[in-house]
Design a protein around this motif. Structure first.
Motif, PDB file in Angstrom:
ATOM      1  N   LEU A  92      39.564  96.495  75.811  1.00 39.80           N
ATOM      2  CA  LEU A  92      38.779  95.878  74.742  1.00 39.80           C
ATOM      3  C   LEU A  92      37.362  96.438  74.666  1.00 39.80           C
ATOM      4  CD1 LEU A  92      38.629  93.626  72.596  1.00 39.80           C
ATOM      5  CD2 LEU A  92      37.902  92.085  74.406  1.00 39.80           C
ATOM      6  N   ILE A 105      43.441 101.026  69.560  1.00 38.63           N
ATOM      7  CA  ILE A 105      44.434  99.993  69.850  1.00 38.63           C
ATOM      8  C   ILE A 105      45.780 100.662  70.138  1.00 38.63           C
ATOM      9  CG2 ILE A 105      45.752  98.081  68.851  1.00 38.63           C
ATOM     10  CD1 ILE A 105      43.162  97.322  67.293  1.00 38.63           C
ATOM     11  N   THR A 155      37.219  99.874  73.004  1.00 37.47           N
ATOM     12  CA  THR A 155      37.474  99.796  71.559  1.00 37.47           C
ATOM     13  C   THR A 155      36.240  99.276  70.831  1.00 37.47           C
ATOM     14  OG1 THR A 155      39.782  99.309  72.058  1.00 37.47           O
ATOM     15  CG2 THR A 155      39.059  98.874  69.819  1.00 37.47           C
ATOM     16  N   THR A 207      45.799  93.095  71.132  1.00 39.80           N
ATOM     17  CA  THR A 207      45.554  93.667  69.800  1.00 39.80           C
ATOM     18  C   THR A 207      44.669  92.731  68.986  1.00 39.80           C
ATOM     19  OG1 THR A 207      47.676  94.798  69.814  1.00 39.80           O
ATOM     20  CG2 THR A 207      46.658  94.454  67.672  1.00 39.80           C
ATOM     21  N   TRP A 208      44.975  91.443  69.046  1.00 37.23           N
ATOM     22  CA  TRP A 208      44.173  90.480  68.278  1.00 37.23           C
ATOM     23  C   TRP A 208      42.750  90.365  68.809  1.00 37.23           C
ATOM     24  CZ3 TRP A 208      44.760  89.033  63.592  1.00 37.23           C
ATOM     25  CH2 TRP A 208      46.034  89.117  63.008  1.00 37.23           C
ATOM     26  N   LEU A 209      42.605  90.440  70.135  1.00 33.59           N
ATOM     27  CA  LEU A 209      41.241  90.423  70.701  1.00 33.59           C
ATOM     28  C   LEU A 209      40.452  91.616  70.174  1.00 33.59           C
ATOM     29  CD1 LEU A 209      41.645  89.376  74.443  1.00 33.59           C
ATOM     30  CD2 LEU A 209      40.522  88.124  72.590  1.00 33.59           C
ATOM     31  N   ALA A 210      41.109  92.787  70.126  1.00 36.49           N
ATOM     32  CA  ALA A 210      40.423  93.992  69.641  1.00 36.49           C
ATOM     33  C   ALA A 210      40.059  93.844  68.170  1.00 36.49           C
ATOM     34  CB  ALA A 210      41.309  95.219  69.861  1.00 36.49           C
TER      35      ALA A 210
END
Lengths: 237, 105
Positions: free
Chosen positions: A74, A68, A77, B3-6
């Motif tokens: 996405l 991140i 990650t 960040t929240w999706l990750a």
């Protein structure tokens, strides 16, 4: 079947908590480091704790934190988290037959709480003789103790995190933790080959973006270990 | 937002791996080759994390005495091999790193 080998849920829960207690000596510093690392990588304290509650896995949290921070897409990650967490799949397959009689709600809860330690202890316990109807409470005792210890350690690390100067090199604690986990799992020659190839490929691809070197190196190491292992079995068969 | 999706994606991934056979599938249908491959996940993944952490110095592989993390890492590997203790490995590795940083000024 006798009454002496069918403990109550409460007795099983306490036995599980007791069995896990010694390993908390390692859980607390690791949780602290993961909390510090998540803030150091740029996550907010709330994001760091949310990741910890959702993932409940030190390695997955560390890898996700780093990716991140590197602004990885996405998919990358999630793929990296998937690869470092593949061992959970192995645990799930091993525990499933022991849990098949439980309701769906129990199985969801046990899945969420399963970690390296709680798996190792539960498998040992389930291997003991006796027909204990409440043995899933043993798992709950071990897992809940670990869960709360871990989350509190992460919260403490997250709160301390922004106050730790970079010159202390605390990020190196993470590498040292992985060294301590790596050394004992290298047992056979094929394990050593898998580790060596993974390390070499990860270094050779270190310039790749988004820490792809972790994924590429891991896959190469697993492949080499598997090939050597199968050749060994074929020869000894 | 990303960040929240990750965070949610990683949480869902770890949960689905844990729930795979306990909730969703029959372990009898777990192919043997897959089980054998999974045995190499810990050494491979951990080595792929550790090697860059101790050998890379400003983006290059550095096995000289200038790379303090390499020296501290070697000590930690030796301590881990002897003691099998996470605490002892962390304490010895950080001790060596801090000492060398202090000695090099």
């Amino acid at each position: 079947m006798s009454a002496t080998i069918d403990p109550t849920p409460r007795e099983e829960f306490i036995a599980g908590s007791r069995e896990v207690a010694p390993s908390l000596v390692g859980t607390i510093p690791f949780g602290l480091v993961v909390g510090v690392a998540s803030v150091a990588a740029g996550l907010t304290p709330f994001e760091g704790v949310a990741l910890s509650v959702l993932a409940f896995s030190g390695i997955a949290q560390l890898v996700a934190t780093q990716l991140i921070a590197a602004q990885s897409p996405l998919l990358i990650t999630v793929t990296a988290a998937f690869i470092v967490s593949l061992r959970l799949l192995m645990y799930s397959a091993a525990l499933a037959p022991h849990l098949a009689h439980l309701t769906g709600r129990w199985r969801w809860l046990i899945s969420y709480l399963m970690t390296d330690q709680s798996f190792a202890m539960t498998v040992r316990r389930y291997g003991e003789p006796g027909d204990r109807r409440h043995k899933h409470w043993f798992f709950m005792g071990a897992s809940m103790t670990l869960f709360w210890t871990w989350q509190l350690a992460v919260v403490a690390g997250v709160l301390a995190g922004s106050g730790v100067p970079a010159s202390w090199s605390l990020d190196f604690v993470v590498v040292l933790t992985f060294i301590a986990l790596l050394v004992p799992v290298v047992k056979k020659r094929a394990d050593f080959a898998a580790a060596l190839v993974a390390a070499t490929i990860a270094l050779a691809t270190a310039g790749f973006p988004y820490r792809l070197s972790l994924v590429v190196g891991s896959i190469a190491g697993i492949a080499v270990g598997l090939v050597l292992d199968r050749r060994h079995w074929r020869r000894s068969a | 937002m990303s960040t929240w999706l990750a965070i949610v994606g990683v949480g869902a991934t770890t949960f689905l791996l844990r729930a795979s056979f306990i909730v969703f599938a029959d372990p009898q249908r777990f192919p043997r080759i897959f089980r054998q491959a999974l045995a190499f996940v810990p050494p491979a993944v951990l080595a792929a994390i550790v090697a860059p952490g101790i050998l890379l110095n400003q983006g290059r592989v550095d096995v000289s005495a200038d790379n303090l993390r390499w020296l501290a890492g070697l000590v930690a590997i030796a301590v881990a091999a002897v003691t099998r203790s996470v605490m002892a490995s962390i304490v010895s590795g950080m001790g060596v790193l801090w000492f060398l940083q202090w000695a090099m000024g």
